[in-house]
Scaffold this motif. Structure first.
Motif, PDB file in Angstrom:
ATOM      1  N   PRO B   4     -16.843  61.144 -26.500  1.00  0.00           N
ATOM      2  CA  PRO B   4     -17.991  61.551 -25.688  1.00  0.00           C
ATOM      3  C   PRO B   4     -19.087  62.264 -26.481  1.00  0.00           C
ATOM      4  O   PRO B   4     -20.206  62.392 -25.994  1.00  0.00           O
ATOM      5  CB  PRO B   4     -17.362  62.488 -24.650  1.00  0.00           C
ATOM      6  CG  PRO B   4     -16.082  62.948 -25.264  1.00  0.00           C
ATOM      7  CD  PRO B   4     -15.608  61.818 -26.119  1.00  0.00           C
ATOM      8  N   LEU B   5     -18.773  62.724 -27.702  1.00  0.00           N
ATOM      9  CA  LEU B   5     -19.794  63.423 -28.494  1.00  0.00           C
ATOM     10  C   LEU B   5     -20.298  62.558 -29.643  1.00  0.00           C
ATOM     11  O   LEU B   5     -20.933  63.055 -30.582  1.00  0.00           O
ATOM     12  CB  LEU B   5     -19.229  64.747 -29.027  1.00  0.00           C
ATOM     13  CG  LEU B   5     -18.672  65.708 -27.971  1.00  0.00           C
ATOM     14  CD1 LEU B   5     -18.222  67.010 -28.619  1.00  0.00           C
ATOM     15  CD2 LEU B   5     -19.706  66.009 -26.875  1.00  0.00           C
ATOM     16  N   ALA B   6     -20.031  61.241 -29.584  1.00  0.00           N
ATOM     17  CA  ALA B   6     -20.489  60.340 -30.641  1.00  0.00           C
ATOM     18  C   ALA B   6     -21.996  60.455 -30.796  1.00  0.00           C
ATOM     19  O   ALA B   6     -22.730  60.557 -29.815  1.00  0.00           O
ATOM     20  CB  ALA B   6     -20.095  58.906 -30.307  1.00  0.00           C
ATOM     21  N   LEU B   8     -23.564  62.947 -32.254  1.00  0.00           N
ATOM     22  CA  LEU B   8     -24.001  64.332 -32.520  1.00  0.00           C
ATOM     23  C   LEU B   8     -23.695  64.707 -33.965  1.00  0.00           C
ATOM     24  O   LEU B   8     -22.636  64.383 -34.491  1.00  0.00           O
ATOM     25  CB  LEU B   8     -23.277  65.312 -31.590  1.00  0.00           C
ATOM     26  CG  LEU B   8     -23.707  65.296 -30.132  1.00  0.00           C
ATOM     27  CD1 LEU B   8     -22.793  66.200 -29.309  1.00  0.00           C
ATOM     28  CD2 LEU B   8     -25.164  65.757 -29.981  1.00  0.00           C
ATOM     29  N   LEU B  24     -12.286  70.203 -32.824  1.00  0.00           N
ATOM     30  CA  LEU B  24     -12.405  69.778 -31.424  1.00  0.00           C
ATOM     31  C   LEU B  24     -13.632  68.880 -31.248  1.00  0.00           C
ATOM     32  O   LEU B  24     -13.570  67.858 -30.565  1.00  0.00           O
ATOM     33  CB  LEU B  24     -12.487  71.008 -30.507  1.00  0.00           C
ATOM     34  CG  LEU B  24     -11.160  71.764 -30.322  1.00  0.00           C
ATOM     35  CD1 LEU B  24     -11.408  73.148 -29.710  1.00  0.00           C
ATOM     36  CD2 LEU B  24     -10.190  70.973 -29.446  1.00  0.00           C
ATOM     37  N   LEU B  28     -13.777  64.573 -30.817  1.00  0.00           N
ATOM     38  CA  LEU B  28     -14.455  63.982 -29.654  1.00  0.00           C
ATOM     39  C   LEU B  28     -15.625  63.098 -30.082  1.00  0.00           C
ATOM     40  O   LEU B  28     -16.430  62.688 -29.263  1.00  0.00           O
ATOM     41  CB  LEU B  28     -14.933  65.080 -28.703  1.00  0.00           C
ATOM     42  CG  LEU B  28     -13.808  65.839 -27.969  1.00  0.00           C
ATOM     43  CD1 LEU B  28     -14.375  66.974 -27.132  1.00  0.00           C
ATOM     44  CD2 LEU B  28     -13.005  64.886 -27.087  1.00  0.00           C
ATOM     45  N   LEU B 186     -20.713  73.397 -25.702  1.00  0.00           N
ATOM     46  CA  LEU B 186     -20.923  72.286 -24.765  1.00  0.00           C
ATOM     47  C   LEU B 186     -21.820  72.711 -23.603  1.00  0.00           C
ATOM     48  O   LEU B 186     -22.655  71.920 -23.138  1.00  0.00           O
ATOM     49  CB  LEU B 186     -19.585  71.745 -24.259  1.00  0.00           C
ATOM     50  CG  LEU B 186     -18.722  71.084 -25.343  1.00  0.00           C
ATOM     51  CD1 LEU B 186     -17.379  70.659 -24.772  1.00  0.00           C
ATOM     52  CD2 LEU B 186     -19.437  69.884 -25.967  1.00  0.00           C
ATOM     53  N   LEU B 189     -25.125  72.526 -24.991  1.00  0.00           N
ATOM     54  CA  LEU B 189     -25.508  71.111 -25.147  1.00  0.00           C
ATOM     55  C   LEU B 189     -26.015  70.553 -23.808  1.00  0.00           C
ATOM     56  O   LEU B 189     -27.022  69.826 -23.769  1.00  0.00           O
ATOM     57  CB  LEU B 189     -24.298  70.319 -25.637  1.00  0.00           C
ATOM     58  CG  LEU B 189     -24.512  68.868 -26.028  1.00  0.00           C
ATOM     59  CD1 LEU B 189     -25.472  68.761 -27.217  1.00  0.00           C
ATOM     60  CD2 LEU B 189     -23.173  68.212 -26.369  1.00  0.00           C
ATOM     61  N   ASP B 193     -29.532  69.041 -23.094  1.00  0.00           N
ATOM     62  CA  ASP B 193     -29.752  67.726 -22.469  1.00  0.00           C
ATOM     63  C   ASP B 193     -30.864  67.827 -21.429  1.00  0.00           C
ATOM     64  O   ASP B 193     -31.673  66.916 -21.269  1.00  0.00           O
ATOM     65  CB  ASP B 193     -28.479  67.237 -21.754  1.00  0.00           C
ATOM     66  CG  ASP B 193     -27.397  66.744 -22.715  1.00  0.00           C
ATOM     67  OD1 ASP B 193     -27.685  66.563 -23.915  1.00  0.00           O
ATOM     68  OD2 ASP B 193     -26.255  66.549 -22.248  1.00  0.00           O
ATOM     69  N   PHE B 373      -9.254  60.301 -22.501  1.00  0.00           N
ATOM     70  CA  PHE B 373     -10.513  59.908 -21.851  1.00  0.00           C
ATOM     71  C   PHE B 373     -10.474  58.401 -21.594  1.00  0.00           C
ATOM     72  O   PHE B 373     -10.244  57.633 -22.527  1.00  0.00           O
ATOM     73  CB  PHE B 373     -11.705  60.197 -22.769  1.00  0.00           C
ATOM     74  CG  PHE B 373     -12.081  61.632 -22.895  1.00  0.00           C
ATOM     75  CD1 PHE B 373     -11.377  62.490 -23.719  1.00  0.00           C
ATOM     76  CD2 PHE B 373     -13.176  62.145 -22.195  1.00  0.00           C
ATOM     77  CE1 PHE B 373     -11.741  63.824 -23.854  1.00  0.00           C
ATOM     78  CE2 PHE B 373     -13.552  63.477 -22.321  1.00  0.00           C
ATOM     79  CZ  PHE B 373     -12.828  64.318 -23.147  1.00  0.00           C
ATOM     80  N   ALA B 375     -13.011  56.342 -20.768  1.00  0.00           N
ATOM     81  CA  ALA B 375     -14.178  55.580 -21.243  1.00  0.00           C
ATOM     82  C   ALA B 375     -14.500  55.867 -22.708  1.00  0.00           C
ATOM     83  O   ALA B 375     -15.022  54.999 -23.410  1.00  0.00           O
ATOM     84  CB  ALA B 375     -15.405  55.888 -20.379  1.00  0.00           C
ATOM     85  N   THR B 376     -14.232  57.070 -23.159  1.00  0.00           N
ATOM     86  CA  THR B 376     -14.632  57.467 -24.515  1.00  0.00           C
ATOM     87  C   THR B 376     -13.423  58.037 -25.240  1.00  0.00           C
ATOM     88  O   THR B 376     -13.302  59.250 -25.407  1.00  0.00           O
ATOM     89  CB  THR B 376     -15.751  58.527 -24.466  1.00  0.00           C
ATOM     90  OG1 THR B 376     -15.289  59.647 -23.686  1.00  0.00           O
ATOM     91  CG2 THR B 376     -17.020  57.976 -23.871  1.00  0.00           C
TER      92      THR B 376
END
Lengths: 411, 404
Positions: B4-6, B8, B24, B28, B186, B189, B193, B373, B375-376
């Motif tokens: 999910p943090l791809a 960054l 961590l 992710l 997060l 973040l 966003d 996860f 989806a990710t």
């Protein structure tokens, strides 16, 4: 007035006990609208948890419950009533996140597993926290924090050699499963911000515990060296890195202790000076880390003879002034009544509560400069927001609410 | 690239206290560049080591806490390296550092010196950036002492008279601190966003641990009592019954409640009786759930525990654990790390992952993701980096971006 970083995020909170509510405590502290869905016939047992204020539990006077559920809303909903199920589905449709920590087949039995949740809300982020996760041969087994600690290897990593494990005197894995769930949920929210895509996060409390034992697992799988061996666990002596002195030492007073960690020769020399250069400490056997490790019993005994002449805070201050890592083993009373660091950082907050009165709360970790987490309200009385949620979130009018009330849906 | 943090970019300047936060994020999906001094992070000197032999790339501790990161050596005492660090931080979304308060500012490497308004700059320290103890030195154990966890763990007097409070091993103080640091990162973040705005994060180990002792704090806040330490179970205001029992194979098992409801009690009773235990459990006085629960002085509860103790002593711990779980009891064997890795349930879920490194002949297992996860997915993309493995690569990327 700064904005809260999770403002606008709505959480349908089906959690109870501690692990789940810890996750939603984090989300609520940072501004998510967390709506606890509570069922009067299967109430969260922590609402009865001690300490309580008063003579008998009322469901609203538990300091324990209050600690984990500040900043949240509570609605009463009879989820076993068909109309209760409909209300729950409407709330899910209006939510960004659904969190629960039931045993692993409850949501399925409610026809609310992830594919079904997705039909209600395609981009829902659904986080389930169960003992063993939603897959695998033992998925029907269940845990409480202490069970998860035992099975994950954490319990045996705490104790004196030759004694039964001391383990953890609290549900460390309830805290930590909740912390991990909060991380997963916020990461999934970021992913959804970028792509519009929701997902299911399947967490096992035992796995979240095993994650905290990585180097010990690798020592076994790479080196074939088991944790279960003579001399392990090493009490408060160092496991890795192997340094000495590294222990707790009794100080003046009843059950008062200081932890001292000397990581290298320079720190040892500083400690010797802080102890006023006693002759025993100048013994060449203690000059190197290897020598100190080899003579740890005598070393610890000598140090404890010194520390017992002082109070724990005196030892800490003396050693810290010399650059040596030392800290009092503080109780809750010490942190609240004496700890100057927490006080200087405005750690304690006060909030009113109808049955607990005005009491103290700890703050939000960590401190964000632009959009900090904020304590806004104490824990909710059972069902105190039921009508607000039905009206403001689900758009029901007064007649509909009255009908649901009359039919026993809101209890 | 999954997770999910791809996408960054993270710069990590951390040793033992903060490196788990970087892991961590990296696990992710974030691209985490670990900046190390020429001799390497001190975390590389923490054992256990491969075959017990120290070396910068042989620390299993380092292997575990630095998965999915890249290593770039920059000597921040030199001006050129500081310029490279600044360029790296200007192109980053997140920076994590665990230096003592003031260290970054003294070198012009603080948020003002970097000048990237969208940057999330997270500082992890023992006590926070200010306050009378902010210059105190700490360690995982010292943090667990001051923050309160240690005074919750220990022994009944009968088991170990005069025993000190006990620190659980495995750098659990650092874990908790890093969990909180990542909460802050997060949350920041998500704020970014929405607004594009970065910020500073001040994460104190002392505060993180102070709110991670469960019932300990509420007991003081609401009834002004400190809880007492007990062997292998929760600290409490008053002494409570044991949870730990020793099985035939010498392993301990946690018994957390016995037959709280009548259905599971019936199953348990039949199990015990089929093995020749608890013949008297058929007496009606055992039928009431309240009579079976410990902690209220019920003689039946005491009798059940004594019989259960005999039952456990006659069987192996895992037999009791599995048999209890199959009958609705949340019991658990006290396992060692070398035993958790054998449990097929976690392999069904793909939990343990394979890792390789210096001087090992075949891949070894280590814990993977604390979350699955859909989806990710969490992914082990690369093992922990060798010291400076990616210095040239990272500097070339900077040159490609027009800096330093």
């Amino acid at each position: 007035m700064s904005t809260l970083p999770l403002a606008g995020v709505r959480v349908c909170d089906l959690t109870w006990i501690i692990a789940g509510p810890t996750a939603t405590r984090v989300l609520a502290d940072f501004g998510a609208e967390v709506i606890r869905v509570e069922h009067g016939q299967a109430v969260d047992a922590i609402r009865l948890g001690r300490p309580i204020v008063g003579d008998a539990p009322t469901l609203n006077n538990s300091g324990f419950f209050n600690y984990f559920n500040r900043n949240k809303k509570s609605m009463l909903l009879n989820t076993r009533h068909p109309m209760g199920g409909d209300v729950l589905r409407k709330l899910i449709a209006a939510s960004d996140v659904v969190v629960e920590n039931f045993s692993s087949r409850v949501m399925e039995s409610w026809d609310l597993d992830y594919p079904q949740l997705r039909e209600i809300r395609p981009d829902i982020i659904y986080c389930s926290v169960s003992g063993f996760g939603h897959s695998g041969r033992d998925r029907d087994f269940t845990t409480w924090g202490p069970t998860a600690q035992a099975l994950s290897g954490l319990t045996i990593m705490s104790g004196l050699p030759g004694k039964p494990p001391a383990g953890w005197g609290y549900s460390y894995m309830d805290h930590t499963a909740g912390y991990s769930a909060a991380i997963a949920i916020m990461a999934a929210l970021h992913h959804r911000n970028r792509t519009g895509e929701g997902q299911h996060i399947d967490m096992s409390q035992v796995e979240a515990g095993i994650v905290l034992t990585g180097p010990a697992v690798l020592d076994a799988t790479v080196n074939g060296r088991p944790w279960r061996r003579a001399g392990m666990p090493p009490g408060n002596r160092a496991w890795e890195p192997r340094v000495a002195p590294h222990n707790t030492y009794a100080c003046a007073g009843d059950d008062r202790w200081v932890a001292i960690a000397v990581m290298n020769d320079a720190e040892w020399q500083a400690m010797v000076r802080a102890m006023d250069d006693p002759e025993w400490a100048l013994d060449p056997r203690f000059a190197t880390n290897a020598g100190r490790l080899a003579n740890q019993d005598e070393l610890d005994e000598r140090i404890e003879t010194w520390t017992t002449e002082f109070t724990d805070y005196e030892v800490m201050e003396l050693l810290q002034a010399a650059g040596v890592r030392a800290g009092v083993c503080q109780k809750a009373s010490d942190r609240f009544e004496r700890d100057p660091q927490l006080a200087a950082r405005d750690w304690w907050h006060r909030l009113p509560h109808a049955e607990l009165g005005e009491s103290n709360y700890d703050g939000v970790v960590p401190k964000l400069s632009a959009s900090p987490g904020v304590l806004r309200t104490a824990s909710p009385l059972l069902g105190v927001h039921t009508h607000d949620v039905l009206r403001d979130v689900l758009g029901m009018n007064d007649d509909e609410i009255a009908e649901h009330e009359a039919l026993g849906v809101l209890m | 690239m999954s997770g999910p943090l791809a996408g960054l970019r993270v710069v990590e300047l951390c040793d033992e206290p903060g490196q788990y936060a970087g892991k961590l994020l990296a696990d992710l999906g974030a691209d985490v560049v670990k900046v190390e001094p020429p001799g390497g992070s001190s975390a590389r000197q923490v054992g256990p080591f491969v075959k017990g032999i120290p070396g910068p790339n042989r620390s299993l501790n380092f292997w575990y806490y630095n998965t999915n990161k890249r290593s770039a050596v920059l000597d921040l005492e030199s001006a050129d390296a500081r310029a490279a660090f600044l360029a790296l931080a200007r192109g980053a979304d997140i920076l994590i550092e665990d230096r003592e308060p003031g260290w970054m500012a003294e070198r012009g490497l603080d948020r003002a010196g970097i000048g990237n308004p969208g940057l999330i700059f997270c500082s992890i320290t023992p006590f926070g950036q200010d306050g009378p103890w902010s210059r105190y030195r700490s360690s995982d154990m010292v943090g667990l002492a001051l923050g309160g966890p240690m005074m919750m763990n220990g022994y009944d007097h009968a088991d170990a008279p005069g025993a000190p409070p006990i620190r659980g091993h495995g750098d659990q103080g650092y874990h908790t601190t890093c969990h909180y640091a990542v909460h802050g990162i997060l949350a920041a973040l998500l704020h970014r966003d929405a607004t594009g705005e970065g910020q500073a994060i001040d994460c104190s180990m002392h505060e993180a641990l102070s709110c991670t002792v469960e019932v300990g704090m509420p007991y003081w806040l609401y009834v002004q009592r400190d809880v007492i330490r007990q062997t292998g179970r929760h600290a409490a205001a008053h002494a409570t019954e044991r949870w730990l029992y020793r099985a035939k194979d010498g392993h301990d098992i946690i018994i957390f409640g016995v037959g709280r409801d009548n259905a599971s009690w019936k199953q348990l009773k039949e199990w015990f009786q089929s093995e020749g235990f608890g013949a008297h459990f058929d007496e009606p006085r055992f039928d009431s759930p309240a009579a079976r629960q410990p902690g209220r002085g019920s003689p039946e509860a005491g009798e059940i525990m004594r019989e259960l103790e005999r039952f456990i002593a006659a069987h192996d711990a895992d037999y009791v654990y599995r048999g209890g779980q199959e009958r609705g009891q949340a019991w658990g064997t006290v396992r060692a790390p070398e035993e958790t890795v054998q449990d097929p349930h976690f392999h069904d879920r793909g939990f343990f992952v394979e890792v390789t490194g210096e001087d090992v002949d075949r891949p070894a297992l280590m814990p993977g993701a604390p979350y699955i996860f859909s989806a990710t997915p969490w992914e082990l993309r690369r093992p922990a980096p060798r010291l400076g493995e990616h210095t040239d690569e990272v500097l070339a990327e900077l040159a490609g971006r027009g800096g330093p």
